[in-house]
Design a protein around this motif. Sequence first.
Motif, PDB file in Angstrom:
ATOM      1  N   GLU A   6       0.826  -1.206   0.000  1.00 18.61           N
ATOM      2  CA  GLU A   6       0.000   0.000   0.000  1.00 18.61           C
ATOM      3  C   GLU A   6       0.862   1.258   0.000  1.00 18.61           C
ATOM      4  O   GLU A   6       0.551   2.234  -0.700  1.00 18.61           O
ATOM      5  N   THR A   7       1.932   1.239   0.765  1.00 25.36           N
ATOM      6  CA  THR A   7       2.837   2.384   0.828  1.00 25.36           C
ATOM      7  C   THR A   7       3.456   2.655  -0.538  1.00 25.36           C
ATOM      8  O   THR A   7       3.508   3.803  -0.999  1.00 25.36           O
ATOM      9  N   LEU A   8       3.921   1.588  -1.198  1.00 28.17           N
ATOM     10  CA  LEU A   8       4.534   1.759  -2.517  1.00 28.17           C
ATOM     11  C   LEU A   8       3.525   2.257  -3.549  1.00 28.17           C
ATOM     12  O   LEU A   8       3.840   3.129  -4.362  1.00 28.17           O
ATOM     13  N   LEU A   9       2.315   1.719  -3.519  1.00 30.72           N
ATOM     14  CA  LEU A   9       1.291   2.149  -4.477  1.00 30.72           C
ATOM     15  C   LEU A   9       0.902   3.606  -4.254  1.00 30.72           C
ATOM     16  O   LEU A   9       0.712   4.357  -5.221  1.00 30.72           O
ATOM     17  N   GLU A  10       0.798   4.002  -2.997  1.00 35.67           N
ATOM     18  CA  GLU A  10       0.461   5.396  -2.693  1.00 35.67           C
ATOM     19  C   GLU A  10       1.591   6.320  -3.133  1.00 35.67           C
ATOM     20  O   GLU A  10       1.346   7.377  -3.724  1.00 35.67           O
ATOM     21  N   GLU A  20      14.880   0.687  -6.863  1.00 39.40           N
ATOM     22  CA  GLU A  20      14.706  -0.403  -5.902  1.00 39.40           C
ATOM     23  C   GLU A  20      13.234  -0.599  -5.556  1.00 39.40           C
ATOM     24  O   GLU A  20      12.750  -1.729  -5.446  1.00 39.40           O
ATOM     25  N   GLU A  21      12.514   0.501  -5.375  1.00 40.72           N
ATOM     26  CA  GLU A  21      11.090   0.411  -5.066  1.00 40.72           C
ATOM     27  C   GLU A  21      10.301  -0.155  -6.241  1.00 40.72           C
ATOM     28  O   GLU A  21       9.381  -0.943  -6.049  1.00 40.72           O
ATOM     29  N   GLU A  22      10.661   0.236  -7.456  1.00 39.82           N
ATOM     30  CA  GLU A  22      10.005  -0.312  -8.649  1.00 39.82           C
ATOM     31  C   GLU A  22      10.214  -1.819  -8.728  1.00 39.82           C
ATOM     32  O   GLU A  22       9.275  -2.573  -9.008  1.00 39.82           O
ATOM     33  N   LYS A  23      11.438  -2.259  -8.475  1.00 40.51           N
ATOM     34  CA  LYS A  23      11.736  -3.698  -8.501  1.00 40.51           C
ATOM     35  C   LYS A  23      10.944  -4.432  -7.422  1.00 40.51           C
ATOM     36  O   LYS A  23      10.428  -5.522  -7.652  1.00 40.51           O
TER      37      LYS A  23
END
Length: 50
Positions: A6-10, A20-23
Amino acid sequence: MLCRIETLLEKQKQAVLTIEEEKELDGYEELDDYLSLVNRTIRDLYLSQI
């Protein structure tokens, strides 16, 4: 784990993710696809036995 997704999608909605987050997000998406396939396979096997 869900909280991290959820944090990454937000963050993705509001800003550009780091590489790194995209991976990491891609890995979660691949896992979701795999689990969906497993779920469909199990459901189809169950339904074929009824």
